[in-house]
Enzyme design. Structure first.
Site, PDB file in Angstrom:
ATOM      1  N   ARG A 189      72.039  73.669  44.972  1.00  8.65           N
ATOM      2  CA  ARG A 189      71.462  75.010  44.903  1.00  8.65           C
ATOM      3  C   ARG A 189      72.545  76.066  44.723  1.00  8.65           C
ATOM      4  NH1 ARG A 189      67.136  72.515  43.346  1.00  8.65           N
ATOM      5  NH2 ARG A 189      66.104  71.317  44.996  1.00  8.65           N
ATOM      6  N   ASN A 231      73.230  67.845  53.366  1.00  8.04           N
ATOM      7  CA  ASN A 231      73.015  66.455  52.942  1.00  8.04           C
ATOM      8  C   ASN A 231      74.391  65.802  52.910  1.00  8.04           C
ATOM      9  OD1 ASN A 231      70.185  66.723  52.574  1.00  8.04           O
ATOM     10  ND2 ASN A 231      70.533  67.727  50.619  1.00  8.04           N
ATOM     11  N   GLU A 312      63.976  64.935  54.644  1.00  8.60           N
ATOM     12  CA  GLU A 312      64.241  64.632  53.235  1.00  8.60           C
ATOM     13  C   GLU A 312      65.109  63.390  53.070  1.00  8.60           C
ATOM     14  OE1 GLU A 312      63.916  68.928  51.097  1.00  8.60           O
ATOM     15  OE2 GLU A 312      65.851  68.476  51.991  1.00  8.60           O
ATOM     16  N   ASP A 386      60.071  76.879  53.084  1.00  7.65           N
ATOM     17  CA  ASP A 386      61.393  76.560  52.537  1.00  7.65           C
ATOM     18  C   ASP A 386      61.919  77.700  51.675  1.00  7.65           C
ATOM     19  OD1 ASP A 386      63.696  75.296  51.695  1.00  7.65           O
ATOM     20  OD2 ASP A 386      62.711  73.909  50.347  1.00  7.65           O
ATOM     21  N   GLU A 408      68.401  80.922  59.965  1.00  5.86           N
ATOM     22  CA  GLU A 408      68.985  80.426  58.719  1.00  5.86           C
ATOM     23  C   GLU A 408      68.322  81.160  57.557  1.00  5.86           C
ATOM     24  OE1 GLU A 408      69.200  76.372  55.981  1.00  5.86           O
ATOM     25  OE2 GLU A 408      69.110  76.150  58.161  1.00  5.86           O
ATOM     26  N   GLU A 414      67.675  80.051  45.420  1.00  8.36           N
ATOM     27  CA  GLU A 414      67.016  78.839  44.954  1.00  8.36           C
ATOM     28  C   GLU A 414      65.621  79.105  44.410  1.00  8.36           C
ATOM     29  OE1 GLU A 414      65.644  74.511  46.819  1.00  8.36           O
ATOM     30  OE2 GLU A 414      66.758  75.951  48.047  1.00  8.36           O
TER      31      GLU A 414
END
Length: 721
Positions: A189, A231, A312, A386, A408, A414
């Site tokens: 992103r 991730n 995810e 999201d 956050e 994005e």
């Protein structure tokens, strides 16, 4: 500090003036441009106010403050300002702490300094022994640096500095950028090029960008940076990378910027040789403790871990039948002795399809309130889905009074046009921060949850997913810089108005000329609402293209799970459109406190900006304007396009008021944005029209292409996937 020779100061002045003439205005300098003040009266007043700089004490942070003040004042005043250890002039800028500076100690500021804590500062005008002093005082060296940047900001925005009397301290302790940067230097992103971190040349080569990155963050009070993607890749925890991390930490340390890393939960298996990552297994706990201690040998002030787990496809404690608290506490115990923290993300959804994804984080974390260690922050996205162009505030805010919750926000865009869109996000951030949770009665805002005042939490935090890359202008779009700046300013003080932040940024980044500032500030203030209107008006959400999230895709369906599709969220049919989250649907409204639930659950009382988020509404329902829902959608989509065209007109009128390079840059991106706004409007209206069976109002612009054409578009090689 050693006094710099006059010849060096003259050389700095010459180079500054030369660079101002020769260096292209490509955006690299961000808001720290320090060009000479153009207002003659202001310039004269500033020159008279500061004839000498005195910073007593010695540390890398004080050296950074002195260098910033001398560089900034040299550029802004157009003349070198000498440094000294004792006063020799009449009008003196003195900066320091009572413990390191005899001059500051003599001013007897102890009581005033108590109120600003470890990172705050005072800016004062005073007279002592016949000399006039402009004072930057703090309890710590980093406070001095923050105060120095504030002082320079006053000059950059041409404020009166003759009678200074202000105190400033951050409302939130941990003010952190989250970089979603991969070790191969791609950025998830990310829309501004590759990662800043050149892992292959670290630790031996220190890019000037690392220093300028630290300066920029310190100038707005950001005090932490997570270097790697949520991730996560476990390799960053190995010695070969820890040496590189240490090199970055060494650069950042003088600027008050702590380094954090993402911890891949399965690291004990992947790099540790264990057969399990069960957080209650003694061997696993011992491995993490040993690994954490190892990290601190490389980075003594290592901030701690950010963790994405059981979301995810990422591994986590639920793989072993454990809870998020079990996983977070294991890591918290591993870093506690060294003062580290764990930021445990609440963005979770399981491999099982829920009845409503908006409910999942609340369902998983609310029962765990009070079970986390004292050095754990649960990091919660601003909304329950999201990072959509607009979301209601996340129901977890206020629902976990025994647990500090860390906000956050996403700075990188994005779902907001990515790198091609001018989207000033301060109004969006403020909409969330000012929302009332009613957790402790009226006035229990999200901001009070995050800054700890609602439930007396000492550990507090706010995170922003960074939009920074190695593009020359850092953020791809020149106006993307405003959101990095905005995040830092609101992280320091969430009470700052959006207009004030925009005003500061424009003056520091472009010009103080009000012929430019006033219209462009107005353009910025309208930009977010314009995007919501041409993308997802009236509470629509998650209707973008699949995977890359670029462009409209309200027709997206199928695939491995329904909640990765657009049709799951808008639920358009012949009767109407919208996701029913009332008691007749998923009942997600019940996750809020009763006053909020009653408002959102009522079709009549629900704010129209969230209407289709909480309700499935008939196409013929009359909204506040008196129009039917279908017609209101049409007008909202069209007004978004119209606003972008107004932005183009405003910007075109700025030619000659700013440098040619940045003017053309923004002009071309606004051309792209206008095309994308039309794409969104036309594709969405044609698709939803297949359900409403109603015409687009006669006075509105009609689509240039068919629905089949828009559905056939399949963008390739979209950055940031």
């Amino acid at each position: 500090m050693k006094r710099k020779p006059v010849c060096l100061l003259l050389l700095l002045l010459f180079l500054n003036l030369l660079s101002g003439r020769l260096m292209a205005e490509d955006g690299y300098r961000l808001w720290l441009r320090y060009d000479q003040v153009q207002d003659a009266a202001r310039l004269q007043a500033y020159r008279q106010a500061v004839n000498e700089i005195i910073i007593q004490g010695s540390s890398p942070t004080l050296s950074a403050a002195q260098e910033e003040l001398q560089t900034g004042l040299t550029g802004l005043l157009g003349q070198a300002i000498p440094a000294a250890q004792t006063p020799t002039q009449q009008n003196i800028l003195v900066a320091g702490t009572p413990s390191g500076s005899a001059l500051i100690k003599e001013l007897n500021l102890t009581d005033k300094l108590k109120a600003v804590g470890d990172e705050g500062y005072l800016l004062l005008s005073t007279t002592k022994n016949g000399r006039k002093y402009t004072v930057i005082a703090a309890n710590t060296d980093i406070g001095v640096l923050y105060g120095s940047f504030h002082f320079l900001r006053l000059l950059q925005t041409q404020q009166d500095i003759s009678k200074l009397s202000l105190a400033s301290a951050p409302k939130i302790k941990k003010r952190v950028l989250n970089h979603w940067d991969n070790l191969d230097r791609t950025v998830e992103r990310g829309y501004a090029g590759f990662s800043l971190w050149k892992w292959h040349t670290l630790p031996d080569y220190i890019d000037q960008r690392y220093i300028d990155y630290a300066r920029a963050n310190a100038s707005i009070g950001i005090n932490g940076t997570v270097l790697t993607n949520v991730n996560a890749n476990a390799l960053v925890l190995t010695p070969v990378y820890l040496k590189k991390v240490a090199a970055l930490a060494n650069v950042f340390r003088p600027y008050g910027l702590k380094v954090y890393l993402t911890a891949r939960f399965s690291a004990p298996i992947e790099i540790g040789g264990l057969k399990t990552a069960d957080p209650l297994d003694p061997q696993v706990r011992a491995w993490w403790k040993k690994k954490s201690d190892e990290i601190y040998t490389y980075v003594p002030d290592f901030g701690g871990f950010l963790v994405k787990a059981n979301s995810e496809g990422q591994p986590g404690p639920q793989n072993y039948g454990r809870t998020h608290a079990d996983g977070a506490n294991m890591l918290a115990d591993a870093v506690a002795a060294n003062g580290g923290i764990v930021m445990w993300r609440a963005f979770v959804y399981s491999d099982k399809e829920p009845d409503d994804r908006a409910k999942q984080a609340y369902n998983e974390f609310k029962p765990l309130d009070g079970q986390f260690r004292d050095n754990v922050l649960v990091q919660v996205k601003n909304g329950p889905i999201d990072f959509q162009p607009r979301e209601p505030f996340h129901p977890l805010f206020g629902a976990m009074p025994k647990t500090p919750l860390m906000m956050e926000f996403q700075i990188t865009q994005e779902y907001l046009g990515q790198g091609t869109t001018l989207a000033y996000l301060a109004p969006m951030y403020k909409e969330t921060l000012e929302a009332d949770t009613y957790a402790e009665g009226k006035g229990s805002t999200v901001a009070k949850v995050v800054d700890g005042t609602l439930n007396n939490h000492k550990l507090t935090g706010i995170a922003g997913v960074a939009n920074i890359g190695d593009d020359r202008d850092w953020t791809g779009h020149q106006f993307g810089q405003s959101n990095w700046y905005t995040f830092g300013r609101l992280a320091w003080d969430h009470n700052l108005p959006s207009e004030k932040i925009a005003d500061e940024w424009l003056k520091m980044t472009f010009t103080n000329n009000n012929r430019f500032v006033a219209p462009v500030k107005n353009m910025m203030m309208n930009s977010h609402e314009a995007i919501v209107n041409y993308m997802t008006p009236l509470g629509l959400h998650h209707i973008m293209g699949r995977s890359h999230h670029y462009g409209p895709g309200p027709w997206v369906e199928g695939g491995p799970r329904a909640d990765w599709t657009a049709v799951y969220y808008h639920r358009a049919d012949a009767q109407g459109i919208g996701f029913d989250r009332t008691k007749t649907g998923s009942n997600a409204v019940a996750q809020y406190f009763p006053p909020v639930t009653r408002k959102f659950a009522s079709l009549e009382k629900c704010p129209e900006k969230y209407l289709l988020w909480f309700h499935h509404v008939s196409w013929d329902y009359k909204v506040n304007s008196g129009r039917t829902l279908w017609n209101e959608l049409c007008y909202k989509y069209s007004s978004g396009v119209d606003t972008v065209r107004q932005m183009q007109e405003t910007w075109n009128n700025m030619e000659g008021l700013v440098d040619e390079e940045r003017f053309n840059h923004v002009k071309m991106f606004l051309t792209i944005q206008e095309k994308e706004a039309k794409w969104w409007r036309d594709a969405c209206l044609l698709y939803f029209q297949t359900f409403s069976k109603q015409p687009i109002p006669q006075d509105l612009e009609k689509p240039d292409h068919t629905l089949d054409y828009f559905m056939s578009l399949d963008p390739k090689f979209v950055p940031g996937i």
